[in-house]
Design a protein around this motif. Structure first.
Motif, PDB file in Angstrom:
ATOM      1  N   LEU A  50       1.040  -1.306   0.318  1.00 40.71           N
ATOM      2  CA  LEU A  50      -0.307  -0.060   0.056  1.00 40.71           C
ATOM      3  C   LEU A  50       0.680   1.326   0.393  1.00 40.71           C
ATOM      4  CD1 LEU A  50      -3.039   0.605   0.055  1.00 40.71           C
ATOM      5  CD2 LEU A  50      -2.935   1.312   2.711  1.00 40.71           C
ATOM      6  N   THR A  51       1.849   1.644   1.015  1.00 42.49           N
ATOM      7  CA  THR A  51       2.722   2.364   0.826  1.00 42.49           C
ATOM      8  C   THR A  51       4.039   3.055  -0.562  1.00 42.49           C
ATOM      9  OG1 THR A  51       3.219   1.544   2.916  1.00 42.49           O
ATOM     10  CG2 THR A  51       5.045   2.988   2.078  1.00 42.49           C
ATOM     11  N   ARG A  89       2.295   1.775  -3.290  1.00 41.46           N
ATOM     12  CA  ARG A  89       1.605   2.700  -4.167  1.00 41.46           C
ATOM     13  C   ARG A  89       1.306   3.704  -4.574  1.00 41.46           C
ATOM     14  NH1 ARG A  89      -4.179   3.153  -4.348  1.00 41.46           N
ATOM     15  NH2 ARG A  89      -4.386   3.131  -1.942  1.00 41.46           N
ATOM     16  N   CYS A  90       1.538   4.168  -3.134  1.00 42.14           N
ATOM     17  CA  CYS A  90       1.250   5.873  -2.950  1.00 42.14           C
ATOM     18  C   CYS A  90       2.988   6.662  -2.885  1.00 42.14           C
ATOM     19  CB  CYS A  90       1.277   6.057  -1.395  1.00 42.14           C
ATOM     20  SG  CYS A  90      -0.728   5.535  -0.743  1.00 42.14           S
ATOM     21  N   VAL A 131       2.875  12.502  11.797  1.00 41.44           N
ATOM     22  CA  VAL A 131       2.477  11.280  10.865  1.00 41.44           C
ATOM     23  C   VAL A 131       3.633   9.892  11.160  1.00 41.44           C
ATOM     24  CG1 VAL A 131       1.423  12.427   9.390  1.00 41.44           C
ATOM     25  CG2 VAL A 131       3.849  12.021   8.929  1.00 41.44           C
ATOM     26  N   TRP A 132       3.909   8.983  10.772  1.00 38.61           N
ATOM     27  CA  TRP A 132       4.887   8.041  10.545  1.00 38.61           C
ATOM     28  C   TRP A 132       5.371   8.526   9.715  1.00 38.61           C
ATOM     29  CZ3 TRP A 132       5.023   4.385  14.571  1.00 38.61           C
ATOM     30  CH2 TRP A 132       5.640   3.433  14.588  1.00 38.61           C
ATOM     31  N   GLU A 187       7.285   6.928   7.560  1.00 41.66           N
ATOM     32  CA  GLU A 187       6.675   6.215   6.290  1.00 41.66           C
ATOM     33  C   GLU A 187       5.783   7.269   5.302  1.00 41.66           C
ATOM     34  OE1 GLU A 187       4.230   3.066   7.830  1.00 41.66           O
ATOM     35  OE2 GLU A 187       5.232   2.165   6.181  1.00 41.66           O
ATOM     36  N   ILE A 188       4.740   8.194   6.120  1.00 44.07           N
ATOM     37  CA  ILE A 188       4.098   8.811   5.158  1.00 44.07           C
ATOM     38  C   ILE A 188       5.212  10.120   4.696  1.00 44.07           C
ATOM     39  CG2 ILE A 188       2.466  10.607   5.228  1.00 44.07           C
ATOM     40  CD1 ILE A 188       1.405   8.049   6.248  1.00 44.07           C
ATOM     41  N   ALA A 222       6.316   9.335   1.132  1.00 44.76           N
ATOM     42  CA  ALA A 222       5.277   8.821   0.345  1.00 44.76           C
ATOM     43  C   ALA A 222       5.002  10.763  -0.063  1.00 44.76           C
ATOM     44  CB  ALA A 222       4.137   8.263   0.728  1.00 44.76           C
ATOM     45  N   GLU A 223       4.643  11.220   1.029  1.00 44.12           N
ATOM     46  CA  GLU A 223       4.666  12.836   0.783  1.00 44.12           C
ATOM     47  C   GLU A 223       5.531  13.077  -0.763  1.00 44.12           C
ATOM     48  OE1 GLU A 223       2.804  13.864   4.686  1.00 44.12           O
ATOM     49  OE2 GLU A 223       4.774  14.791   4.628  1.00 44.12           O
ATOM     50  N   LYS A 272       6.022  11.854  -3.483  1.00 44.62           N
ATOM     51  CA  LYS A 272       4.009  12.550  -4.595  1.00 44.62           C
ATOM     52  C   LYS A 272       4.966  14.328  -5.207  1.00 44.62           C
ATOM     53  CE  LYS A 272      -0.385  13.128  -4.661  1.00 44.62           C
ATOM     54  NZ  LYS A 272      -1.474  12.517  -3.731  1.00 44.62           N
ATOM     55  N   PRO A 294       0.463  16.317   8.407  1.00 40.83           N
ATOM     56  CA  PRO A 294       0.364  15.984   6.797  1.00 40.83           C
ATOM     57  C   PRO A 294       0.718  16.119   5.304  1.00 40.83           C
ATOM     58  CG  PRO A 294      -1.554  15.051   8.006  1.00 40.83           C
ATOM     59  CD  PRO A 294      -0.943  15.847   9.427  1.00 40.83           C
ATOM     60  N   VAL A 314      -2.028   5.608  14.177  1.00 39.60           N
ATOM     61  CA  VAL A 314      -0.156   4.682  14.313  1.00 39.60           C
ATOM     62  C   VAL A 314      -0.848   3.867  16.250  1.00 39.60           C
ATOM     63  CG1 VAL A 314       1.396   6.542  14.114  1.00 39.60           C
ATOM     64  CG2 VAL A 314       0.382   6.348  15.909  1.00 39.60           C
ATOM     65  N   LYS A 350      -1.019   5.344  10.113  1.00 36.19           N
ATOM     66  CA  LYS A 350       0.293   5.879   9.799  1.00 36.19           C
ATOM     67  C   LYS A 350       0.090   7.878  10.328  1.00 36.19           C
ATOM     68  CE  LYS A 350       1.842   2.413   7.970  1.00 36.19           C
ATOM     69  NZ  LYS A 350       3.461   1.856   8.695  1.00 36.19           N
ATOM     70  N   VAL A 351      -0.798   7.446  11.203  1.00 35.51           N
ATOM     71  CA  VAL A 351      -1.229   9.425  11.073  1.00 35.51           C
ATOM     72  C   VAL A 351      -1.001   8.913  12.919  1.00 35.51           C
ATOM     73  CG1 VAL A 351      -1.915  10.227   9.357  1.00 35.51           C
ATOM     74  CG2 VAL A 351      -3.468   9.803  11.043  1.00 35.51           C
ATOM     75  N   TRP A 352      -0.883  10.027  13.375  1.00 32.57           N
ATOM     76  CA  TRP A 352      -1.411  10.267  15.204  1.00 32.57           C
ATOM     77  C   TRP A 352      -3.058  10.534  15.095  1.00 32.57           C
ATOM     78  CZ3 TRP A 352       1.345   8.974  18.728  1.00 32.57           C
ATOM     79  CH2 TRP A 352       1.216   9.459  20.152  1.00 32.57           C
ATOM     80  N   PHE A 357      -3.937   6.146   6.067  1.00 35.49           N
ATOM     81  CA  PHE A 357      -2.661   6.896   6.147  1.00 35.49           C
ATOM     82  C   PHE A 357      -3.330   8.479   6.242  1.00 35.49           C
ATOM     83  CE2 PHE A 357       0.578   5.321   2.796  1.00 35.49           C
ATOM     84  CZ  PHE A 357       0.730   4.010   3.307  1.00 35.49           C
ATOM     85  N   PRO A 358      -2.721   9.270   5.556  1.00 43.69           N
ATOM     86  CA  PRO A 358      -3.480  10.608   5.978  1.00 43.69           C
ATOM     87  C   PRO A 358      -4.938  10.727   4.848  1.00 43.69           C
ATOM     88  CG  PRO A 358      -1.361  11.133   6.047  1.00 43.69           C
ATOM     89  CD  PRO A 358      -1.481   9.453   5.762  1.00 43.69           C
ATOM     90  N   MET A 362      -4.324  11.241   0.748  1.00 44.83           N
ATOM     91  CA  MET A 362      -3.288  10.626   0.763  1.00 44.83           C
ATOM     92  C   MET A 362      -3.729   9.511  -0.676  1.00 44.83           C
ATOM     93  SD  MET A 362       0.180   9.376   1.565  1.00 44.83           S
ATOM     94  CE  MET A 362       1.036  10.504   2.256  1.00 44.83           C
TER      95      MET A 362
END
Lengths: 387, 387, 387, 387
Positions: A30-31, A33-34, A69-70, A72-73, A76-77, A80, A240, D63, D68-70, D239-240, D243
């Protein structure tokens, strides 16, 4: 069916291990994919002769300090938005101070490790950093290109020394920030303290954030010029990214790094030698040596022809920046007032009243949003050769 | 059924008359339907103290000279774009010269009459004019506010005299235009001839087009200032307006007339007294006396509050013009470089580093696209009172 | 300077001729500039096996009857909208009936001639036609592919005969129109009269407008099917096209002609053999023989892969029509309800629950906006081969 | 200056406490700033007679399990998208299984507590839930409206019992999901097991997700109808949100809850009594009793007038859903084919061929994207009274 009541405990344990593993693999895919979608809007800032122009953000938080955010995000950001490199920079000494009992661990390497692992199948460069946080002076100092981020010492000078021992690049964050801490006095107008002079002299302080998030400091901009410090523009993102910036129309602030190679080593070498510019909103800020070739590479002369004795010049702006142009050349324009905008990704035809048919002539513009100093903008010439 | 073979010829004729009449009424209602839709995008330029700001276009053609649409269309277009007034200005002496044998009649009142009739149930003011066309000098001269447009004389001086006898306002069209006629020499750089001095001295020439269609002349702009002539910006439209301007994002050039009343008389009085400014692309061009209040009325201070010692000022631009602002005030800004854009119809929050909490302070901007002369822009102050 | 007072009269005349000629050349080039821009939005309807799909509008007016623009404009508009062919069809017997004394000439060829001349350097095919206008029955009849449009006779049957003698294609316009003439009774519900049967039998009437401007007639649609008549969709435009249609988001109604060659002859042959479909708003209307290949050529299967036992099919719609799809195939979908839209120019990934991994399978959709009859839509299969 | 070396240790500690507190307050205000912005696009689904229509998402991760987010972010996102209620539903028994050593704590209440605290100054209702995760059968089961989320037992039946003891509402998540676990066999086509029958019979299982994230199951939809289960549509977001969904054009799937009051109690009562519908992409899915009034309240008849004998009806769609309409009424339409789209937030004028002038008549439409069963859509009448 009794899936969860297997005949033996071992079977049960094995099954659980399997379930857990597949769940992880689902998230991993999933990660990716983003990650895979890539940049979505024109974010082109051209390379310049001799250097790659790398889009970087060296100040980023995750839940491992006060981000939301964790890690990983953050990967992805960045992918992107088309970034080339990011640094993960949690607050040092944060764990115990966390409002949340769950996040009070002190290993400052963890968020980098997770981010790095996530990015390893992509082109994104992930840099290990830390934000060394204390009152003013000297304020918050980022150290990046660390080998081990767990460098906290009682005395911040010792912390800085540990970072330098690892070959880190240290820079001062948001000097214009007003901490809610009352002892922190500058109220938006940054102050330079003796300790900064000392850090500068002993090569501890090598850069400053002229731009942090949505703030720009004219005063800090001038310091960088006067003291030959590396300028930086970073997001200092906690939420985010899509919650802080409308990514359809905006971008985060970015440090443009002019690097000889597209690697962590290349970025570090450029930072150590003040080869940066800042992409902040619709401005590029930096030394004329970098801004001039960016403008030259961005603006393409597509056609020069004559209609009677008026030259018609078609300019294309291939960059992602709208250029605010003021004509300061020898010729007045047929179809524009002194100031006009050459939009990102667009063509514009301008009529130039050269008075006679010329084989060759030059346009000269002030480019108001390419700032070579707080008060001065780039002046650029564009050569036109009649087709 | 034999609808078209009635028993008597009279019946047949009557029926035809009826059919023809209903067909006209259908078109009349169709025209009004198009008229009825009104302006579709923000085209607001505010009124200023003492005067209405009227959006006008004083140079328009139809099929009655070399335009390509019937006069009714000009009314529908003007209403759709939110204009207050238009003048219909066919070329004088055009009929016989028409490429098309069908259009070689000479009555120069007809297109005005049809346009006027079409507009009579709307608020649009329609003005009778004519374009007195000859070589350079003196070039093309528009006469508007005529009572009878059939004023052609052998000698153009006599034609001008006839127009003046009717109380017309005469202005010089597109002095920067290069006619394909070789004797017409200026090549985009307009020339002022003796005859223009003579016309100026005897009050025949009262205005000039600084802007015609997509052209703006810096030189003509300066003439208007030096010689106290009325500035004009007109479309000189020949095609359907939507074929020349992308009306979703653009507007035709307009003369902004500062009139004491919203009537033809009010417009004429304003033109006679040089009370105009020009809305050309994203610029307003004119005397500081008009540009300053337009800016003041356009920019509303919605909120002034302090975050620590940084004032947060929310500005709203209620106009249709994006203002290109350069901060030249006493305070540097927290979140903007020296130059930034306050978009039409948008709010913008700017942080002002006043250094201490003030009850009152002023912002000072160069407004680069409000031009008080070819090379100078408006400098405007905005007073801020802390809420 | 005395430009307009030359020493001899001959000089003066020569100069005028020159001025007039250059003015014409200016407009000619202006026209071509407008022509040159080409279609601006995706207006793709694919060719089908054996035939070009030509976009045509066979019912157009100009100022030469009750339209409101000069014929040149019709060419510029058609090229801008990407049409392949238009017919100029002024009302016959209109001149004397014109409300405007200036337009009361009777030559019905003139607007075609001007339009044809304007288009001659473009790819646009311009067809000579006329609208034979009378009460109901038989209502308004268009004759196109004429050699001479001046065919008015006292009796309309004789007019039709003259048109047929020239090899024209005749069709009935807007049978659902309610003329303001009271004798015209159908009130939106079209009536078929004996005379239409007679015209059909003697091959005078060969087509009907199912779509005219913004109207569509279900009843006329059925007539065309039942009586094997050629279906047409035309704009019947009188105003500038941009005043009737928002061309950024809309298009005029068009007759899609399936022609063996891209010529006037090719179009005529196709019309004579009922090879048309109609592009009306977001619908295509016509025989399944044409709609099926249009759909097949429009929808491209970009990728078929399996995620576990769910097939992931990526479809791309290359056409300008949003397809409204209803799944009527053997498999239910993973990510869509029974009805969904495959947007013009977009890709869409759909999950197909085939239950097992198949090498090959078919999707089956009702395409609700491809109408093979007033009440029935195309049912189409899409073959999927797993990559 | 020696800010960080105070004379006494106590001072130092106090200072740190202060710094930490202000940092928290900064983030708290930052969070509220994000919260404060409110919904940004039309997301209106009207209330229906007797009930509020509440937009809810009952399946959300942070999380604190594998999100993946707080938790604070989930509040900001929900407010921005205009939701009325969300449930926080971490995986039960997740802590030890976490890939990340930092997140291996087991208190399943924590993310709810943080989210609840964040939302307390807003209108958003935050519901305590948990996702009871095991293999198939019975698959993943959400329990919401818990008082204490730490309900894990060795046997999932006992876990369900503990949830029921707290008065929870339990529903089956994504029955169509294919777990990577091989024992999980359904491959997109969901299977109903004996255990589900047992859970249904003893009132443990009260609802099912017909929609989860981007998946919709036709089969599950039918189960809900046949077995009188509450239908749900949830995001299952990890995810956020920005995203996963392009929020400018899309929205997350939502469960529309028809509640007597806008409280947690009201939502629970509605869920217990099957008063829900699903907003999935451009569809609303649910019982006709709810869909019919939603359509009636969404579509407003603005005007009914006659042009000759054709009724002109202006419809406005006040909802956020584009309605795909098929005319199945007594009258054919003048300007539309059988199928057309009434866009969200738009007006549309339709001509209705009533054949005579009527004081009152009804339109009848199939509304293809309002689904009362997997294969059937709502048929709705709209009464028209001539003005």
């Amino acid at each position: 069916m009794e899936f969860l009541c297997p005949s033996s405990l071992i079977d049960k344990i094995m099954r659980w291990i399997k379930v857990v593993m597949v769940l992880f693999s689902v998230f991993y895919s999933l990660t990716l994919r983003c990650l895979g979608s890539g940049p979505e809007k024109n974010n082109r800032i051209p390379d310049i002769p001799g250097y790659y122009t790398l889009k970087c953000d060296f100040h980023i938080h995750t839940v491992f300090s006060d981000g939301k955010v964790w890690p990983e995000i953050r990967i992805a950001e960045a992918i992107k938005e088309g970034l080339d490199a990011i640094a993960i920079t949690e607050h040092l000494k944060y764990g115990k101070r966390s409002k949340y009992k769950e996040m009070q661990f002190e290993d400052r390497n963890r968020s980098f490790e997770i981010a790095y692992e996530t990015a390893k199948n992509s082109d994104l460069i992930v840099i290990r950093g830390v934000e060394i946080t204390q009152g003013m002076p000297p304020g918050h100092i980022n150290a990046i290109f660390l080998k081990d981020a767990n460098i906290a010492q009682k005395d911040f000078n010792e912390t800085f020394a540990k970072a330098k021992d690892q070959g880190a690049f240290l820079f001062w964050n948001h000097p214009n920030w007003k901490s809610p801490d009352k002892s922190w006095e500058q109220d938006g107008i940054p102050q330079w303290f003796d300790i900064h002079t000392k850090m500068l002299d002993n090569h501890t302080l090598m850069g400053i954030e002229v731009v942090n998030a949505r703030s720009y400091s004219k005063e800090v901009h001038q310091w960088c010029i006067d003291k030959n410090l590396t300028m930086l523009a970073n997001s200092d993102i906690h939420f985010p990214i899509g919650m802080e910036y409308e990514l359809v129309t905006e971008h985060r602030p970015m440090t443009l790094v002019f690097a000889k190679e597209r690697t962590e080593v290349g970025i570090k070498e450029a930072l150590m030698n003040q080869r940066t510019a800042l992409w902040f909103e619709n401005n590029i800020i930096g030394n004329e040596n970098f801004l001039a070739p960016i403008f030259q590479k961005s603006v393409v002369v597509k056609k020069v022809s004559y209609h009677e004795k008026i030259a018609e010049v078609v300019l294309e702006n291939e960059s992602a920046v709208d250029f605010i142009l003021e004509n300061v050349g020898d010729y007045s324009l047929f179809n524009k007032t002194k100031i006009f905008i050459l939009k990102a990704g667009n063509e514009l035809k301008i009529g130039v009243k050269t008075g006679e048919v010329l084989e060759q002539f030059a346009l000269k513009f002030k480019v108001h949003n390419l700032l070579v100093s707080p008060n001065d903008c780039l002046v650029a010439q564009i050569s036109c050769n009649t087709d």
